[in-house]
Design a protein around this motif. Sequence first.
Motif, PDB file in Angstrom:
ATOM      1  N   SER A  87       0.881  -1.170   0.000  1.00  0.00           N
ATOM      2  CA  SER A  87       0.000   0.000   0.000  1.00  0.00           C
ATOM      3  C   SER A  87       0.912   1.212   0.000  1.00  0.00           C
ATOM      4  CB  SER A  87      -0.878   0.027   1.248  1.00  0.00           C
ATOM      5  OG  SER A  87      -1.824  -0.988   1.186  1.00  0.00           O
ATOM      6  N   GLU A  89       1.453   5.415  -0.223  1.00  0.00           N
ATOM      7  CA  GLU A  89       0.974   6.797  -0.172  1.00  0.00           C
ATOM      8  C   GLU A  89       1.966   7.607  -0.997  1.00  0.00           C
ATOM      9  OE1 GLU A  89       0.568  10.570   2.850  1.00  0.00           O
ATOM     10  OE2 GLU A  89       0.585   8.559   3.716  1.00  0.00           O
ATOM     11  N   TRP A  90       1.489   8.122  -2.111  1.00  0.00           N
ATOM     12  CA  TRP A  90       2.353   8.860  -3.028  1.00  0.00           C
ATOM     13  C   TRP A  90       2.535  10.294  -2.540  1.00  0.00           C
ATOM     14  CZ3 TRP A  90       4.755   5.585  -6.011  1.00  0.00           C
ATOM     15  CH2 TRP A  90       4.132   4.391  -6.347  1.00  0.00           C
ATOM     16  N   GLY A  93      -0.322  12.706  -2.291  1.00  0.00           N
ATOM     17  CA  GLY A  93      -1.403  12.409  -1.359  1.00  0.00           C
ATOM     18  C   GLY A  93      -2.302  11.258  -1.763  1.00  0.00           C
ATOM     19  N   HIS A  94      -2.231  10.819  -3.013  1.00  0.00           N
ATOM     20  CA  HIS A  94      -3.031   9.671  -3.448  1.00  0.00           C
ATOM     21  C   HIS A  94      -2.472   8.395  -2.832  1.00  0.00           C
ATOM     22  CE1 HIS A  94      -4.315  12.552  -6.517  1.00  0.00           C
ATOM     23  NE2 HIS A  94      -5.427  11.822  -6.550  1.00  0.00           N
ATOM     24  N   THR A  95      -3.339   7.399  -2.682  1.00  0.00           N
ATOM     25  CA  THR A  95      -2.908   6.108  -2.174  1.00  0.00           C
ATOM     26  C   THR A  95      -3.333   5.023  -3.151  1.00  0.00           C
ATOM     27  OG1 THR A  95      -4.936   5.807  -0.898  1.00  0.00           O
ATOM     28  CG2 THR A  95      -3.059   6.817   0.248  1.00  0.00           C
TER      29      THR A  95
END
Length: 110
Positions: A87, A89-90, A93-95
Amino acid sequence: MFAPDDIAALREGRHGDPFAVLGPHRHASGRWLVRAFLPTARAVRIHLGGRDPAVTMTAVGDGAFWIELPTELEGGWLHGPPRYRLSVEWADGHTGELDDPYRFGRLWSE
């Protein structure tokens, strides 16, 4: 758990054998280490065998993450390479969740 030269070579696209560094590897302790290189990631968590909760990987910097897995997991011992998903978290802010391509090992021979 990364050599600084490896991180630089991965970042610059000149590492001669990324499979030797990334993905799952057996540590001298008998435990599995999992290393990932995701240059634009802010944080990475690992889901073992589809189980929750996910465990946060240690950020080394420059997009490198690693974790040493426990020898014993719920439901039994971990004998072979771990099955896992990441998982991420870029930085924007996108995941998202993804398979680590280095988890599968080398598929092509010379």
